[in-house]
Design an enzyme around this catalytic site. Structure first.
Site, PDB file in Angstrom:
ATOM      1  N   ASN A   7      15.165  60.125 -16.002  1.00 44.08           N
ATOM      2  CA  ASN A   7      15.740  59.614 -16.834  1.00 44.08           C
ATOM      3  C   ASN A   7      14.843  60.409 -18.433  1.00 44.08           C
ATOM      4  O   ASN A   7      14.285  61.192 -18.787  1.00 44.08           O
ATOM      5  CB  ASN A   7      14.723  58.328 -17.288  1.00 44.08           C
ATOM      6  CG  ASN A   7      15.184  57.103 -18.780  1.00 44.08           C
ATOM      7  OD1 ASN A   7      15.510  58.078 -19.701  1.00 44.08           O
ATOM      8  ND2 ASN A   7      15.118  56.257 -18.929  1.00 44.08           N
ATOM      9  N   HIS A  43      18.118  54.269 -21.461  1.00 46.42           N
ATOM     10  CA  HIS A  43      18.278  53.454 -22.018  1.00 46.42           C
ATOM     11  C   HIS A  43      19.055  53.337 -23.211  1.00 46.42           C
ATOM     12  O   HIS A  43      17.639  53.491 -24.078  1.00 46.42           O
ATOM     13  CB  HIS A  43      16.872  52.905 -22.019  1.00 46.42           C
ATOM     14  CG  HIS A  43      17.030  51.773 -22.004  1.00 46.42           C
ATOM     15  ND1 HIS A  43      15.640  50.769 -20.743  1.00 46.42           N
ATOM     16  CD2 HIS A  43      17.470  50.309 -22.793  1.00 46.42           C
ATOM     17  CE1 HIS A  43      16.016  49.529 -22.212  1.00 46.42           C
ATOM     18  NE2 HIS A  43      16.597  49.751 -22.439  1.00 46.42           N
ATOM     19  N   ARG A  45      19.198  52.126 -27.104  1.00 42.62           N
ATOM     20  CA  ARG A  45      18.927  50.426 -27.732  1.00 42.62           C
ATOM     21  C   ARG A  45      19.953  50.150 -28.872  1.00 42.62           C
ATOM     22  O   ARG A  45      20.793  51.796 -29.674  1.00 42.62           O
ATOM     23  CB  ARG A  45      17.860  51.054 -27.914  1.00 42.62           C
ATOM     24  CG  ARG A  45      16.626  50.608 -26.779  1.00 42.62           C
ATOM     25  CD  ARG A  45      14.949  50.781 -27.292  1.00 42.62           C
ATOM     26  NE  ARG A  45      14.588  50.189 -26.128  1.00 42.62           N
ATOM     27  CZ  ARG A  45      14.309  50.861 -24.855  1.00 42.62           C
ATOM     28  NH1 ARG A  45      14.691  52.154 -24.461  1.00 42.62           N
ATOM     29  NH2 ARG A  45      13.271  50.082 -24.203  1.00 42.62           N
ATOM     30  N   GLU A  73      20.795  51.726 -18.195  1.00 42.44           N
ATOM     31  CA  GLU A  73      20.048  50.204 -18.481  1.00 42.44           C
ATOM     32  C   GLU A  73      20.149  49.746 -20.174  1.00 42.44           C
ATOM     33  O   GLU A  73      20.441  50.489 -21.122  1.00 42.44           O
ATOM     34  CB  GLU A  73      18.363  51.101 -18.254  1.00 42.44           C
ATOM     35  CG  GLU A  73      17.998  51.497 -17.196  1.00 42.44           C
ATOM     36  CD  GLU A  73      16.715  52.065 -17.245  1.00 42.44           C
ATOM     37  OE1 GLU A  73      15.766  51.915 -16.202  1.00 42.44           O
ATOM     38  OE2 GLU A  73      16.398  52.056 -17.464  1.00 42.44           O
ATOM     39  N   THR A 110       8.962  50.542 -25.998  1.00 41.69           N
ATOM     40  CA  THR A 110       9.370  51.007 -24.575  1.00 41.69           C
ATOM     41  C   THR A 110       9.609  49.617 -23.265  1.00 41.69           C
ATOM     42  O   THR A 110       8.694  48.647 -24.126  1.00 41.69           O
ATOM     43  CB  THR A 110       8.759  51.914 -23.756  1.00 41.69           C
ATOM     44  OG1 THR A 110       8.893  51.739 -22.765  1.00 41.69           O
ATOM     45  CG2 THR A 110       7.198  50.821 -23.445  1.00 41.69           C
ATOM     46  N   HIS A 201       8.658  53.332 -14.741  1.00 42.46           N
ATOM     47  CA  HIS A 201       8.269  53.168 -15.521  1.00 42.46           C
ATOM     48  C   HIS A 201       6.368  53.234 -15.171  1.00 42.46           C
ATOM     49  O   HIS A 201       6.149  52.749 -14.497  1.00 42.46           O
ATOM     50  CB  HIS A 201       7.553  51.427 -15.925  1.00 42.46           C
ATOM     51  CG  HIS A 201       7.672  51.358 -17.924  1.00 42.46           C
ATOM     52  ND1 HIS A 201       6.544  51.771 -18.423  1.00 42.46           N
ATOM     53  CD2 HIS A 201       8.319  50.906 -19.034  1.00 42.46           C
ATOM     54  CE1 HIS A 201       6.176  51.797 -19.702  1.00 42.46           C
ATOM     55  NE2 HIS A 201       7.504  51.571 -19.529  1.00 42.46           N
TER      56      HIS A 201
END
Length: 260
Positions: A7, A43, A45, A73, A110, A201
């Protein structure tokens, strides 16, 4: 063997803190792939605090040319806004190999919890269908010990991703047995339902091998925060290679006939 998807969100955090184009997210991702990583995860956002839409487009080109997995994601329920077309629209643009759905809100620093299938399953069903029609493998972010995995299978998901934050926190406190048992039970139930198992994670070099020893059959781990932090000391290429060595060691240690 368990695959490693790196990531690279934190590269974008550092870039955005100063403005401009450095450090370069695509160059960092290319370095990870050169070191042997099996895929790239981002990811994005809606508030564009790190990975932006243009990064997603550029990384989709890199991963496609490199022949590796691109894992996108995001929260499928978050509405579009200026600069962010919405998760499904973004997936439609880049057709990632895997779309990992995560129920995070704007206020979260997160991702810190999985889906509540008693509430979310029917809302997810058509979205999962749309993503699969795009050719995406669909993974749903879940808490270890969650209820309703049968609903995840029933709405068409291909995989789950187990949220491993509580395991990492428990291990740091000195005893992760209960959290590992929950993760292993959830993984076993998922496999019995025909779902593949991913995890992510707060996984790190310090805890990854112990997790994989206790939770067999994990297909992929997505690691970013710890990996990028460790790379500040050891270098990005060497850090990725350290993770791959852990995955190789975990695979070699499994009893014959047990796959991951």
């Amino acid at each position: 063997m368990t695959l490693l998807s790196v990531n690279v969100n934190k590269i974008a955090v550092l870039r955005n803190s100063r403005g401009g184009s450095e450090p370069d997210v695509v160059r960092a991702a290319r370095t990870c792939l050169y070191a042997g990583a099996h895929g790239i995860t981002v990811h994005p956002r809606p508030d564009q605090r790190h990975i932006r839409t243009d990064d997603v487009l550029a990384l989709s080109v890199l991963t496609r040319e490199s022949g590796v997995e691109f894992n996108l994601e995001g929260n499928p329920f978050a509405p579009p806004r200026d600069g962010y077309p919405g998760f499904l629209a973004l997936c439609d643009q880049v057709r990632p190999a895997q779309a990992t759905l995560v129920p995070d809100g704007d206020g979260q620093i997160t991702s810190d919890h999985g889906f509540d299938f008693s509430r979310d399953a029917e809302r997810l069903r058509p979205l999962v269908g749309e993503l699969r029609a795009m050719g995406c493998r669909v993974s749903l972010f879940v808490d270890a010990g969650c209820e309703g995995l049968d609903q995840a299978a029933a709405i068409g998901a291909d995989r789950i991703e187990i949220y491993t934050g509580p395991f990492a926190e428990a291990l740091a406190r000195g005893n992760a047995d209960a959290e590992l048992a929950r993760c292993a039970a959830t993984a076993g139930q998922a496999r019995s339902l025909g779902l593949g198992v991913n995890a992510g994670h707060d996984l790190s070099q310090a805890n990854l091998e112990e997790f994989l020893e206790a939770v067999p059959g994990v297909l992929e781990v997505s690691i970013g925060h710890a990996l990028i932090g460790e790379a500040l000391y050891a270098g990005l290429q060497r850090t990725v290679q350290n993770y791959l060595a852990i995955l190789d060691q975990a695979a070699a240690a499994r009893p014959s006939g047990r796959t991951g």
